[in-house]
Design an enzyme around this catalytic site. Structure first.
Site, short mmCIF file in Angstrom:
data_model
loop_
_atom_site.label_atom_id
_atom_site.label_comp_id
_atom_site.label_asym_id
_atom_site.label_seq_id
_atom_site.Cartn_x
_atom_site.Cartn_y
_atom_site.Cartn_z
N ASP A 12 11.74 11.18 -16.17
CA ASP A 12 12.34 10.76 -14.91
C ASP A 12 11.26 10.88 -13.85
OD1 ASP A 12 15.02 10.38 -15.83
OD2 ASP A 12 15.26 12.55 -15.91
N ASP A 131 25.67 5.14 -16.68
CA ASP A 131 25.83 6.50 -16.15
C ASP A 131 27.34 6.76 -16.05
OD1 ASP A 131 23.10 6.63 -15.92
OD2 ASP A 131 23.04 6.26 -13.77
#
Length: 253
Positions: A12, A131
């Site tokens: 990330d 998500d």
């Protein structure tokens, strides 16, 4: 012979550094993306996923230089996502060295993007990042979120995964937002619910805390397992995950 379960570290990236937080907040620095990528390649990762986590939130494109530098260092498939909103963005990332491209918010805003990308580059290039979080209002009990889990997209997560698969997504990267960074284990119920509805590969993400957490995710229906925190901070090694999977009778490379 079933296909080998893929073990995928996730980088990330925020402002050129790898970061990790809990539920996408309280971010800590975890190092240089190119160095981490090189390390994971050497340690036997099957693929790498690189997500520019602030790109969509800040409305900008993924950092091409870092993608190119990472691609030069690794010899395993590299998936890149974050701020991908057009066929041109996908083209640019593939030229920079990505093997696959993950789309999320842009596909929610315009589902035809999935078919456009799949038609132009082949569906093996397109990873749909979902998500998902638990929501009593959603028919399946899970809803889609955007902006790093900050906003509800008003979509049922399981229905969205099935629709994306039918539009041409090659894989589903299933991020359990409630579990993200908690290290309490994957959301097995979520994985199983998506598995029942799609035939394309499902990558389970969110919640890994120990090597023992990975085999249940595969048993629930995941084709690949993805983690960030436990790998970046050395709590779990890729070899340990593969050993745990092998012990559970799941095929690994």
């Amino acid at each position: 012979m079933s296909l080998a379960v893929r073990v995928i570290p996730c980088l990330d990236v925020d402002a050129g550094r790898v970061v990790k937080g809990i539920n996408f907040r309280e971010l800590r620095d975890a190092g240089d993306p190119v160095e981490l990528a090189r390390t994971y390649d050497a340690e036997g990762a099957d693929e790498l996923t690189f997500l520019d986590i602030s790109a969509s939130h800040e409305g900008r494109a993924t950092t091409m230089e870092i993608v190119s530098a990472t691609a030069e260092q690794v010899f395993i498939p590299l998936t890149v996502g974050g701020g991908v909103s057009s066929v041109a963005d996908v083209d640019r990332l593939l030229r920079a060295g990505a093997d696959k491209v993950a789309v999320n918010t842009a596909a929610i805003n315009d589902p035809s993007l999935i078919a456009e990308v799949a038609d132009r580059f082949g569906n093996q290039v397109l990873v749909l990042s979902v998500d998902a979080r638990r929501a009593s209002g959603a028919a399946s009990g899970f809803e889609v979120t955007t902006h790093g889990g900050r906003k509800s997209a008003g979509l049922d997560a399981i229905e969205w995964a099935a629709r994306a698969a039918s539009l041409g997504a090659g894989e589903i990267l299933l991020n359990a937002m409630d579990a993200d960074g908690t290290e309490d284990g994957f959301d097995l119920e979520l994985i199983a619910a998506v598995r029942r509805e799609v035939s394309i590969p499902v990558i389970a993400s969110g919640g890994a805390g120990t090597a023992a957490h990975f085999p249940p995710a595969v048993a629930a229906g995941a084709d690949a397992v993805l983690a960030a925190t436990v790998f970046h901070f050395g709590k779990v090694r890729i070899a340990e995950v593969k050993a745990a999977l092998r012990e559970a009778g799941q095929p690994v490379r």
